[in-house]
Design a protein around this motif. Sequence first.
Motif, short mmCIF file in Angstrom:
data_model
loop_
_atom_site.label_atom_id
_atom_site.label_comp_id
_atom_site.label_asym_id
_atom_site.label_seq_id
_atom_site.Cartn_x
_atom_site.Cartn_y
_atom_site.Cartn_z
N UNK A 203 -8.75 -7.82 -4.69
CA UNK A 203 -8.39 -6.41 -4.86
C UNK A 203 -7.72 -5.85 -3.60
N UNK A 204 -8.13 -6.31 -2.42
CA UNK A 204 -7.47 -5.91 -1.19
C UNK A 204 -6.03 -6.38 -1.16
N UNK A 205 -5.79 -7.58 -1.67
CA UNK A 205 -4.42 -8.10 -1.73
C UNK A 205 -3.56 -7.29 -2.69
N UNK A 206 -4.13 -6.90 -3.80
CA UNK A 206 -3.37 -6.10 -4.79
C UNK A 206 -3.02 -4.75 -4.18
N UNK A 207 -3.97 -4.14 -3.47
CA UNK A 207 -3.71 -2.86 -2.81
C UNK A 207 -2.58 -3.01 -1.78
N UNK A 208 -2.64 -4.06 -0.96
CA UNK A 208 -1.59 -4.31 0.03
C UNK A 208 -0.25 -4.56 -0.62
N UNK A 209 -0.26 -5.28 -1.72
CA UNK A 209 0.97 -5.57 -2.45
C UNK A 209 1.62 -4.28 -2.95
N UNK A 210 0.84 -3.40 -3.54
CA UNK A 210 1.36 -2.14 -4.07
C UNK A 210 1.91 -1.27 -2.93
N UNK A 211 1.17 -1.17 -1.84
CA UNK A 211 1.62 -0.35 -0.70
C UNK A 211 2.93 -0.89 -0.13
N UNK A 212 3.03 -2.22 0.02
CA UNK A 212 4.26 -2.80 0.55
C UNK A 212 5.44 -2.56 -0.39
N UNK A 213 5.22 -2.63 -1.68
CA UNK A 213 6.31 -2.38 -2.64
C UNK A 213 6.76 -0.92 -2.54
N UNK A 214 5.81 0.00 -2.44
CA UNK A 214 6.16 1.42 -2.32
C UNK A 214 6.95 1.66 -1.03
N UNK A 215 6.48 1.09 0.08
CA UNK A 215 7.20 1.26 1.35
C UNK A 215 8.60 0.65 1.27
N UNK A 216 8.74 -0.49 0.61
CA UNK A 216 10.05 -1.12 0.46
C UNK A 216 10.99 -0.21 -0.32
N UNK A 217 10.50 0.39 -1.37
CA UNK A 217 11.33 1.31 -2.16
C UNK A 217 11.76 2.51 -1.31
N UNK A 218 10.84 3.04 -0.51
CA UNK A 218 11.18 4.18 0.36
C UNK A 218 12.26 3.78 1.36
N UNK A 219 12.13 2.60 1.95
CA UNK A 219 13.14 2.15 2.93
C UNK A 219 14.48 1.93 2.25
N UNK A 220 14.47 1.34 1.07
CA UNK A 220 15.73 1.10 0.35
C UNK A 220 16.41 2.42 0.00
N UNK A 221 15.63 3.41 -0.42
CA UNK A 221 16.19 4.69 -0.86
C UNK A 221 16.55 5.62 0.31
#
Length: 191
Positions: free
Chosen positions: A150-168
């Motif tokens: 579950x910690x990995x899933x949380x980290x995965x979601x946070x990294x995806x959100x941050x990646x989207x923010x950086x891309x946008x």
Amino acid sequence: MKRPTWATVVSILGIIISLFGMLGAGQDILMPKMMELQKQIFTQMEEMQKRQARREGADKAPDEAFSRMVQSMQKMWEAPEHFGTWSVVTGILKLLVSGFGLFAYICLLQKKPYSVKLVYWALGLGIAVAALKGTVMLSSMSLMAVAMMFGSVFGLVINIVLLIVVIMGDKSAYYQTQSAAVPNQDVAGGL
């Protein structure tokens, strides 16, 4: 040009997440040893309970509730042989990626021209390690491993959100040339 707000937010969140990632990596590296220690503790507690019951009389059985709790805890720590090795390997990978991420987010905060590329790499590696760790933990089918997943899933979601923010985000502040920052000087010296 001033640092964009998205960069400040991503940098601060990224630094915090990287530091927690380093702590989590240490936990992953030590997990096989901690699980073995906890198994030994519960085995010793069970033996002590049996000795206590024998001392009190041969007709008295060990506490049934305690025995069930010990059996439940032992089931929780059951894991395949590869779990310990993979826990250490993914912990080391997570430590390296978190350290690299910390460096990348600090560079982004300082507005270094190469920092956006570093952040892309850090987020991509973070997503890959979280996916790898989640897959390995899920494949072990251990209760402890699934809880760690579950910690990995949380980290995965946070990294995806941050990646989207950086891309946008508007990255023009990071791609300015050095010559634009230095005012044009008269070569002839005023002649």
